[in-house]
Design an enzyme around this catalytic site. Structure first.
Site, PDB file in Angstrom:
ATOM      1  N   SER A 103      -0.071   1.459   9.723  1.00  0.00           N
ATOM      2  CA  SER A 103      -0.173   2.910   9.594  1.00  0.00           C
ATOM      3  C   SER A 103      -1.651   3.274   9.595  1.00  0.00           C
ATOM      4  O   SER A 103      -2.501   2.455   9.219  1.00  0.00           O
ATOM      5  CB  SER A 103       0.462   3.370   8.270  1.00  0.00           C
ATOM      6  OG  SER A 103       0.124   4.712   7.962  1.00  0.00           O
ATOM      7  N   TYR A 116       1.464   2.417  -0.855  1.00  0.00           N
ATOM      8  CA  TYR A 116       1.707   2.405   0.583  1.00  0.00           C
ATOM      9  C   TYR A 116       0.416   2.128   1.339  1.00  0.00           C
ATOM     10  O   TYR A 116       0.375   1.276   2.240  1.00  0.00           O
ATOM     11  CB  TYR A 116       2.312   3.732   1.019  1.00  0.00           C
ATOM     12  CG  TYR A 116       2.689   3.786   2.479  1.00  0.00           C
ATOM     13  CD1 TYR A 116       3.919   3.304   2.904  1.00  0.00           C
ATOM     14  CD2 TYR A 116       1.819   4.315   3.429  1.00  0.00           C
ATOM     15  CE1 TYR A 116       4.281   3.341   4.250  1.00  0.00           C
ATOM     16  CE2 TYR A 116       2.166   4.359   4.772  1.00  0.00           C
ATOM     17  CZ  TYR A 116       3.395   3.866   5.178  1.00  0.00           C
ATOM     18  OH  TYR A 116       3.740   3.898   6.513  1.00  0.00           O
TER      19      TYR A 116
END
Length: 212
Positions: A103, A116
């Protein structure tokens, strides 16, 4: 091979798709899934690590369980799948390609997703470490780093006022469609990307190069 040839080749191979369920938090489940895939389709040569979860809450409210769950799936789970897949590829001697879906939050942070962001940053470094060690086995390891991509999970949020405000901060003024990841994924998975390993391909509508 051209990217178009690679796409057509992978589409032809996909005609014989075989679904295999697995739990990335359990090593025995990962091993069983790879064995089942190999029995159905032959030696595994392409693996895409795409399992991921997120907990969205302020850093000070994050619990140990929040942290453990996210790291357990996004980083440790990816490690299990990648290592088991690499061992399988080495044993069969045909080489292969591992693509880890990271990501842009592994490269740049946002508020309220500390676990995350940490998991995706770790996944990017794991990608590079694996690429270094596995190159001699003709196994390439690369990562995709998507920005915001529309899914069933986030569609309602991006239709909201807060979601639209976020979209306006993306240089292309839109979020991505899942199909817009296909070209980069096929490049990394196929022989069209044969000289790419340890790379991180960003697909984010310009978000990473946006001004602070």
């Amino acid at each position: 091979a051209s990217v178009r040839d690679a796409v057509e080749g992978l589409r032809d191979e996909g005609a014989g798709a075989h679904a295999v369920a697995l739990d990335v938090t359990k090593r025995e489940s990962v091993a069983a899934a790879i064995d089942e895939a190999a029995r159905a389709l032959g030696p595994v040569t392409v693996v895409v690590n795409n399992a991921g979860i997120a907990v969205t809450k302020p850093l000070l409210d994050h619990t140990d369980d929040d942290w453990d769950r996210v790291i357990g799936v996004n980083l440790t789970g990816a490690w299990r799948v990648a290592q088991a897949s690499a061992r399988h590829m080495v044993a069969h001697g045909q080489g292969g390609s591992i693509v880890n879906v990271a990501s842009i939050l592994g490269l740049r942070v946002a508020a309220q997703v500390p676990s995350y962001a940490a998991s995706k940053a770790g996944l990017i470094q794991l990608t590079k470490a694996m690429a270094l060690e596995l190159a001699r086995h003709r196994i390439r390891v690369n990562a995709l780093a998507p920005g915001y991509v529309e899914t069933g999970i986030n569609r309602e949020f991006f239709a909201s006022e807060a979601g639209q405000a976020l979209v306006r901060r993306i240089p292309q003024r839109r979020i991505g469609d899942p199909s817009e990841l296909d070209g980069a994924l096929l490049l990394l998975a196929s022989d069209a990307g044969a000289y790419m390993t340890g790379s991180v391909v960003v697909l984010d509508g310009g978000q990473l190069v946006n001004t602070l």
